[in-house]
Design a protein around this motif. Structure first.
Motif, PDB file in Angstrom:
ATOM      1  N   LEU A   1       0.859  -1.184   0.000  1.00  0.00           N
ATOM      2  CA  LEU A   1       0.000   0.000   0.000  1.00  0.00           C
ATOM      3  C   LEU A   1       0.897   1.236   0.000  1.00  0.00           C
ATOM      4  O   LEU A   1       1.517   1.567   1.002  1.00  0.00           O
ATOM      5  CB  LEU A   1      -0.912  -0.008   1.241  1.00  0.00           C
ATOM      6  N   GLY A   2       1.005   1.894  -1.135  1.00  0.00           N
ATOM      7  CA  GLY A   2       1.888   3.047  -1.255  1.00  0.00           C
ATOM      8  C   GLY A   2       1.420   4.211  -0.402  1.00  0.00           C
ATOM      9  O   GLY A   2       0.223   4.343  -0.092  1.00  0.00           O
TER      10      GLY A   2
ATOM     11  N   ILE B   1      11.081   5.180   4.175  1.00  0.00           N
ATOM     12  CA  ILE B   1       9.848   4.897   4.913  1.00  0.00           C
ATOM     13  C   ILE B   1       9.779   5.731   6.194  1.00  0.00           C
ATOM     14  O   ILE B   1       8.725   6.295   6.532  1.00  0.00           O
ATOM     15  CB  ILE B   1       9.765   3.395   5.240  1.00  0.00           C
ATOM     16  N   ASN B   2      10.887   5.821   6.920  1.00  0.00           N
ATOM     17  CA  ASN B   2      10.904   6.603   8.159  1.00  0.00           C
ATOM     18  C   ASN B   2      10.628   8.073   7.881  1.00  0.00           C
ATOM     19  O   ASN B   2       9.931   8.747   8.663  1.00  0.00           O
ATOM     20  CB  ASN B   2      12.254   6.449   8.859  1.00  0.00           C
TER      21      ASN B   2
ATOM     22  N   TYR C   1       1.634   1.308  10.075  1.00  0.00           N
ATOM     23  CA  TYR C   1       1.939   1.275   8.634  1.00  0.00           C
ATOM     24  C   TYR C   1       3.445   1.160   8.403  1.00  0.00           C
ATOM     25  O   TYR C   1       3.908   0.354   7.595  1.00  0.00           O
ATOM     26  CB  TYR C   1       1.385   2.554   8.012  1.00  0.00           C
ATOM     27  N   LYS C   2       4.216   1.945   9.151  1.00  0.00           N
ATOM     28  CA  LYS C   2       5.671   1.900   9.025  1.00  0.00           C
ATOM     29  C   LYS C   2       6.224   0.577   9.547  1.00  0.00           C
ATOM     30  O   LYS C   2       7.130  -0.013   8.937  1.00  0.00           O
ATOM     31  CB  LYS C   2       6.285   3.068   9.806  1.00  0.00           C
TER      32      LYS C   2
ATOM     33  N   TYR D   1       7.291  -0.218  -1.604  1.00  0.00           N
ATOM     34  CA  TYR D   1       7.158  -1.013  -2.830  1.00  0.00           C
ATOM     35  C   TYR D   1       6.191  -0.387  -3.822  1.00  0.00           C
ATOM     36  O   TYR D   1       6.485  -0.313  -5.013  1.00  0.00           O
ATOM     37  CB  TYR D   1       6.712  -2.435  -2.477  1.00  0.00           C
ATOM     38  N   ALA D   2       5.060   0.073  -3.346  1.00  0.00           N
ATOM     39  CA  ALA D   2       4.113   0.713  -4.273  1.00  0.00           C
ATOM     40  C   ALA D   2       4.721   1.975  -4.866  1.00  0.00           C
ATOM     41  O   ALA D   2       4.492   2.323  -6.004  1.00  0.00           O
ATOM     42  CB  ALA D   2       2.800   1.018  -3.555  1.00  0.00           C
ATOM     43  N   THR D   3       5.515   2.691  -4.068  1.00  0.00           N
ATOM     44  CA  THR D   3       6.206   3.879  -4.563  1.00  0.00           C
ATOM     45  C   THR D   3       7.158   3.505  -5.668  1.00  0.00           C
ATOM     46  O   THR D   3       7.278   4.176  -6.689  1.00  0.00           O
ATOM     47  CB  THR D   3       6.972   4.559  -3.419  1.00  0.00           C
ATOM     48  N   ASP D   4       7.845   2.401  -5.488  1.00  0.00           N
ATOM     49  CA  ASP D   4       8.785   1.906  -6.501  1.00  0.00           C
ATOM     50  C   ASP D   4       8.058   1.684  -7.831  1.00  0.00           C
ATOM     51  O   ASP D   4       8.539   2.058  -8.896  1.00  0.00           O
ATOM     52  CB  ASP D   4       9.384   0.580  -6.028  1.00  0.00           C
ATOM     53  N   MET D   5       6.898   1.061  -7.755  1.00  0.00           N
ATOM     54  CA  MET D   5       6.175   0.739  -8.970  1.00  0.00           C
ATOM     55  C   MET D   5       5.640   2.000  -9.642  1.00  0.00           C
ATOM     56  O   MET D   5       5.595   2.096 -10.863  1.00  0.00           O
ATOM     57  CB  MET D   5       5.019  -0.217  -8.645  1.00  0.00           C
ATOM     58  N   VAL D   6       5.253   2.991  -8.824  1.00  0.00           N
ATOM     59  CA  VAL D   6       4.788   4.250  -9.396  1.00  0.00           C
ATOM     60  C   VAL D   6       5.898   4.936 -10.171  1.00  0.00           C
ATOM     61  O   VAL D   6       5.713   5.457 -11.271  1.00  0.00           O
ATOM     62  CB  VAL D   6       4.262   5.181  -8.280  1.00  0.00           C
TER      63      VAL D   6
END
Length: 470
Positions: free
Chosen positions: A49-50, A166-167, A455-456, A463-468
């Motif tokens: 979940l980005g 992420i942090n 969430y963190k 991962y979702a950020t990577d795909m975006v």
């Protein structure tokens, strides 16, 4: 017979080249159970979940984008990845021979009594060619294990950069929510000061008219002043929250930010997919970083063991040679040289054994670090899950308390103006209502921050950020 001997030598060389003295890597057993304590696992995971989906408030999204571009800690983490990648390239290059062009001149002058011609003269020679300089045959895997350690260190640094990403997202969200809560608290204090000032004015007028005591007027004044002091404290906290957010962003707050959503639980996704406990081992960057460091330590043991064995190096040159520079590149001047060398440690005063002991100890340390990372992850997830289960109950109780306190204040005010009770009842009801509202805001902020922490803790936001980006 010669053919058999050559095949035997070739087979031996291949076997030696395939030799690797590193211990076989085995993933340590997880030091915790395979279940969360406070929730039944599901197949989905927050790691997918980005943050663009998890956070709903458009202003917060814009602030996170700014922070990801300008935060200095994240820039440092990114540069560390680049440095680790370059270090791996250096270690990998040692597996291949270094080939280069070389040219040299040798000049020598001999006295007459040492020369065949009986005269004093200077002799010169020239060489040029393509050469291999100090290429080590990695029979025992020393260089390969050094390369493997550098590769795992690079992977670990990559995971550290992901953890920093992420942090940072979580820290910006928490700082933003703190600022929004401070703004809400400031508005509460401003409206309370206004209400208390009106109450004081009314009480003071009743005192002057002889229908209230001086004690009532002074109590109303003291209550208003108390809230003014709290207002100053809230405004100080708000400015400090702005400074904390600016530090995370790496710049001042942009002037063209989109409008913010009303502050409440809807600024983030309420239902966070927890996923399976085993997902933590493959989705939390700090756990993956610890495992890569463990693999690097394992490879370093192989490199330390290989140092006990002979080192075989090759140096060669293929080119031309001549006593006359003008004739250097003419046909018939071909030459070559081949210089193998072997070095074998005999006495090192314990340095090789000490290096191997250090490598083994470092592996033990990395095993403990890996296990601690898993324990910490489960601790953080379980704590956050406790918060998810209890904060809503707390907020419901505080909401009910606030409604009751508001009704009690209205009744106390009515009884005071009717002459039934003293102003002390009004003052007590005012304090109770204000405390309930403050507690509700504080618990609401803690609830939001707890969800961000969950969430963190689940490894969400990368991962979702990577795909975006792809």
């Amino acid at each position: 017979m010669k053919k058999v001997t050559r095949l035997s030598l070739l087979s031996t060389t291949i076997l030696l080249a395939a030799c690797n003295l590193a211990p076989k890597y085995e993933q340590p057993q997880s030091p915790v159970g395979d279940m969360y304590k406070h929730i039944a696992p599901v197949g989905e995971t927050a790691a997918d979940l980005g943050w663009q989906t998890f956070f709903v408030d458009p202003r917060l999204k814009a602030l996170i984008e700014v922070g990801l571009k300008n935060n200095r800690d994240l820039i440092i983490a990114t540069k560390n990845v680049e440095a680790a990648r370059a270090q791996y390239s250096i270690a990998r290059s040692n597996l291949f021979p270094t080939i280069g062009l070389s040219g040299s001149q040798t000049a020598q002058e001999l006295p007459a009594d040492m020369n065949v011609s009986g005269t004093r003269e200077i002799s010169r020679s020239y060489r040029a060619g393509v050469g291999i300089t100090s290429y080590e045959l990695d029979f025992f895997g020393r260089i390969r294990n050094q390369k493997e350690a550098a590769l795992e260190t690079y992977f670990a640094t990559e995971q550290a950069q992901r953890a920093a990403h992420i942090n940072l997202v979580a820290n910006i969200a928490e700082a933003y929510f703190t600022l929004r809560a401070s703004e809400e608290m400031e508005q509460l204090m401003l409206s309370t000061v206004d209400a208390y000032e009106k109450t004081y004015a009314l009480t003071n007028a009743r005192f002057k008219a002889g229908t209230a005591s001086l004690l009532d007027a002074q109590q109303a004044r003291a209550t208003a002043d108390s809230v003014k002091a709290s207002l100053a404290d809230t405004q100080r906290s708000k400015q400090q929250a702005v400074n904390a957010l600016v530090l995370l962003l790496g710049q001042e707050l942009p002037a063209d930010l989109p409008a913010a959503m009303p502050f409440g639980r809807d600024v983030i996704v309420n239902n966070i997919p927890v996923g399976l406990p085993s997902d933590l081992l493959t989705r939390r960057p700090d756990i993956m970083q610890a495992e890569h460091n463990l693999k690097a330590a394992n490879a370093n043991i192989g490199a330390a063991r290989a140092a006990f064995f002979p080192s075989i190096s090759l140096t060669g040159l293929l080119g031309v040679a001549s006593l006359d520079l003008d004739n250097l590149f003419k046909s018939g001047r071909d030459m070559w040289s081949f210089t193998p060398s072997v070095s074998m440690p005999i006495f090192t005063a314990g340095s090789l054994k000490g290096s191997l002991d250090v490598a083994k100890i470092q592996k033990d340390i990395q095993i403990a670090t890996y296990e601690k990372a898993i324990q910490t992850a489960f601790y953080e997830v379980d704590n956050a899950l406790i918060g998810v289960q209890t904060y809503q109950q707390q907020l419901n109780a505080l909401r009910s308390q606030t409604e009751s306190a508001d009704r009690a204040l209205k009744l106390a005010t009515l009884r005071y103006t009717s002459g039934i009770d003293s102003f002390l009842q009004v003052q007590s009801a005012q304090v109770t209502l204000l405390t309930a509202k403050q507690s509700f805001l504080t618990a609401g902020l803690a609830s939001l921050q707890n969800k961000v922490t969950l969430y963190k803790a689940l490894g969400g936001g990368w991962y979702a950020t990577d795909m975006v980006k792809k």
